[in-house]
Design a protein around this motif. Structure first.
Motif, mmCIF file in Angstrom:
data_model
loop_
_atom_site.group_PDB
_atom_site.id
_atom_site.type_symbol
_atom_site.label_atom_id
_atom_site.label_comp_id
_atom_site.label_asym_id
_atom_site.label_seq_id
_atom_site.Cartn_x
_atom_site.Cartn_y
_atom_site.Cartn_z
ATOM 1 N N PHE A 57 0.858 -1.188 0.000
ATOM 2 C CA PHE A 57 0.000 0.000 0.000
ATOM 3 C C PHE A 57 0.889 1.232 0.000
ATOM 4 O O PHE A 57 1.821 1.328 0.795
ATOM 5 N N ILE A 58 0.577 2.156 -0.886
ATOM 6 C CA ILE A 58 1.333 3.399 -1.006
ATOM 7 C C ILE A 58 0.356 4.548 -1.179
ATOM 8 O O ILE A 58 -0.598 4.439 -1.963
ATOM 9 N N TYR A 59 0.604 5.639 -0.463
ATOM 10 C CA TYR A 59 -0.205 6.849 -0.592
ATOM 11 C C TYR A 59 0.710 8.014 -0.934
ATOM 12 O O TYR A 59 1.842 8.092 -0.461
ATOM 13 N N TYR A 60 0.174 8.936 -1.724
ATOM 14 C CA TYR A 60 0.903 10.163 -2.065
ATOM 15 C C TYR A 60 -0.006 11.367 -1.846
ATOM 16 O O TYR A 60 -1.220 11.296 -2.085
ATOM 17 N N ALA A 61 0.611 12.472 -1.468
ATOM 18 C CA ALA A 61 -0.099 13.738 -1.507
ATOM 19 C C ALA A 61 -0.317 14.119 -2.962
ATOM 20 O O ALA A 61 0.505 13.797 -3.828
ATOM 21 N N ASP A 62 -1.408 14.801 -3.235
ATOM 22 C CA ASP A 62 -1.732 15.137 -4.626
ATOM 23 C C ASP A 62 -0.626 15.948 -5.283
ATOM 24 O O ASP A 62 -0.366 15.789 -6.486
ATOM 25 N N PHE A 63 0.037 16.792 -4.523
ATOM 26 C CA PHE A 63 1.011 17.690 -5.142
ATOM 27 C C PHE A 63 2.316 16.988 -5.533
ATOM 28 O O PHE A 63 3.171 17.603 -6.178
ATOM 29 N N VAL A 64 2.488 15.720 -5.179
ATOM 30 C CA VAL A 64 3.702 15.010 -5.595
ATOM 31 C C VAL A 64 3.430 13.836 -6.525
ATOM 32 O O VAL A 64 4.365 13.203 -7.015
ATOM 33 N N LYS A 65 2.166 13.556 -6.771
ATOM 34 C CA LYS A 65 1.846 12.426 -7.648
ATOM 35 C C LYS A 65 2.459 12.610 -9.025
ATOM 36 O O LYS A 65 2.373 13.658 -9.628
ATOM 37 N N GLY A 66 3.115 11.567 -9.480
ATOM 38 C CA GLY A 66 3.769 11.603 -10.774
ATOM 39 C C GLY A 66 5.177 12.160 -10.732
ATOM 40 O O GLY A 66 5.910 12.050 -11.721
ATOM 41 N N ARG A 67 5.570 12.741 -9.598
ATOM 42 C CA ARG A 67 6.919 13.300 -9.493
ATOM 43 C C ARG A 67 7.763 12.568 -8.449
ATOM 44 O O ARG A 67 8.968 12.393 -8.645
ATOM 45 N N PHE A 68 7.159 12.169 -7.350
ATOM 46 C CA PHE A 68 7.876 11.505 -6.262
ATOM 47 C C PHE A 68 7.489 10.030 -6.212
ATOM 48 O O PHE A 68 6.349 9.658 -6.502
ATOM 49 N N THR A 69 8.443 9.203 -5.791
ATOM 50 C CA THR A 69 8.187 7.774 -5.611
ATOM 51 C C THR A 69 8.766 7.320 -4.286
ATOM 52 O O THR A 69 9.955 7.541 -4.018
ATOM 53 N N ILE A 70 7.941 6.706 -3.473
ATOM 54 C CA ILE A 70 8.392 6.139 -2.212
ATOM 55 C C ILE A 70 8.635 4.647 -2.411
ATOM 56 O O ILE A 70 7.893 3.975 -3.132
ATOM 57 N N SER A 71 9.682 4.141 -1.785
ATOM 58 C CA SER A 71 9.974 2.714 -1.854
ATOM 59 C C SER A 71 10.716 2.315 -0.584
ATOM 60 O O SER A 71 11.148 3.174 0.185
ATOM 61 N N ARG A 72 10.852 1.032 -0.383
ATOM 62 C CA ARG A 72 11.571 0.558 0.794
ATOM 63 C C ARG A 72 12.311 -0.720 0.460
ATOM 64 O O ARG A 72 11.904 -1.489 -0.410
ATOM 65 N N ASP A 73 13.400 -0.919 1.193
ATOM 66 C CA ASP A 73 14.177 -2.146 1.086
ATOM 67 C C ASP A 73 14.309 -2.677 2.505
ATOM 68 O O ASP A 73 15.138 -2.178 3.292
ATOM 69 N N ASN A 74 13.503 -3.662 2.841
ATOM 70 C CA ASN A 74 13.502 -4.184 4.205
ATOM 71 C C ASN A 74 14.786 -4.941 4.542
ATOM 72 O O ASN A 74 15.103 -5.130 5.716
ATOM 73 N N THR A 75 15.524 -5.356 3.526
ATOM 74 C CA THR A 75 16.801 -6.033 3.792
ATOM 75 C C THR A 75 17.863 -5.028 4.214
ATOM 76 O O THR A 75 18.860 -5.403 4.835
ATOM 77 N N LYS A 76 17.640 -3.758 3.868
ATOM 78 C CA LYS A 76 18.596 -2.709 4.230
ATOM 79 C C LYS A 76 18.049 -1.773 5.292
ATOM 80 O O LYS A 76 18.685 -0.763 5.625
ATOM 81 N N ASN A 77 16.850 -2.064 5.787
ATOM 82 C CA ASN A 77 16.209 -1.215 6.799
ATOM 83 C C ASN A 77 16.147 0.244 6.343
ATOM 84 O O ASN A 77 16.419 1.170 7.129
ATOM 85 N N THR A 78 15.787 0.448 5.093
ATOM 86 C CA THR A 78 15.822 1.788 4.523
ATOM 87 C C THR A 78 14.570 2.055 3.697
ATOM 88 O O THR A 78 14.096 1.177 2.967
ATOM 89 N N VAL A 79 14.071 3.288 3.817
ATOM 90 C CA VAL A 79 12.993 3.755 2.961
ATOM 91 C C VAL A 79 13.527 4.919 2.143
ATOM 92 O O VAL A 79 14.378 5.676 2.612
ATOM 93 N N TYR A 80 13.049 5.029 0.915
ATOM 94 C CA TYR A 80 13.558 6.031 -0.013
ATOM 95 C C TYR A 80 12.423 6.945 -0.482
ATOM 96 O O TYR A 80 11.257 6.551 -0.522
ATOM 97 N N LEU A 81 12.820 8.141 -0.885
ATOM 98 C CA LEU A 81 11.900 9.042 -1.559
ATOM 99 C C LEU A 81 12.636 9.602 -2.770
ATOM 100 O O LEU A 81 13.541 10.434 -2.616
ATOM 101 N N GLN A 82 12.290 9.097 -3.939
ATOM 102 C CA GLN A 82 12.851 9.599 -5.179
ATOM 103 C C GLN A 82 12.029 10.802 -5.609
ATOM 104 O O GLN A 82 10.806 10.682 -5.806
#
Length: 122
Positions: A57-82
């Motif tokens: 499940f992923i949610y975005y604010a309207d003002f970042v849709k299409g520009r920002f991408t959230i992702s996570r790597d649970n093997t690295k204990n890290t979440v990203y925001l591109q």
């Protein structure tokens, strides 16, 4: 307890890109939903994006849709925001946060990082 440390902020020109990272330590990272928020000077903290513990499940604010991408790597204990196609109005301190369930309200999150500054020049 979960400790969160953001990195990847900086100065970028309009239209540029940055990738923020949030490294977590402490209790099992993979059991937490993660969120990104931002706060510009003189403004309230606002929701940017959130991802569930599994990434299903992923949610975005309207003002970042299409520009920002959230992702996570649970093997690295890290979440990203591109962040792509950055605009001057994206200038803010960006915070990551952790909670037991995915949410869009900052009051729902129990753990917060110290923030990383993103500045977009025009």
């Amino acid at each position: 307890q979960v400790q969160l440390v953001e990195s990847g902020g900086g100065l970028v020109q309009t239209g540029g890109s940055l990738r923020l990272s949030c490294a977590a330590s402490g209790r099992t990272f993979s059991s937490y939903a993660m969120g990104w928020f931002r706060q510009a000077p003189g403004k309230e903290r606002e929701f940017v994006a959130a991802i569930s513990w599994s990434g299903g499940f992923i949610y975005y604010a309207d003002f970042v849709k299409g520009r920002f991408t959230i992702s996570r790597d649970n093997t690295k204990n890290t979440v990203y925001l591109q962040m792509n196609s950055l605009k001057p109005e994206d200038t803010a301190v960006y915070y990551c946060a952790a909670d037991s369930s995915i949410a869009t309200m900052s009051s729902e999150y129990d753990y917060w990082g110290q923030g990383t500054q993103v500045t977009v020049s025009s």
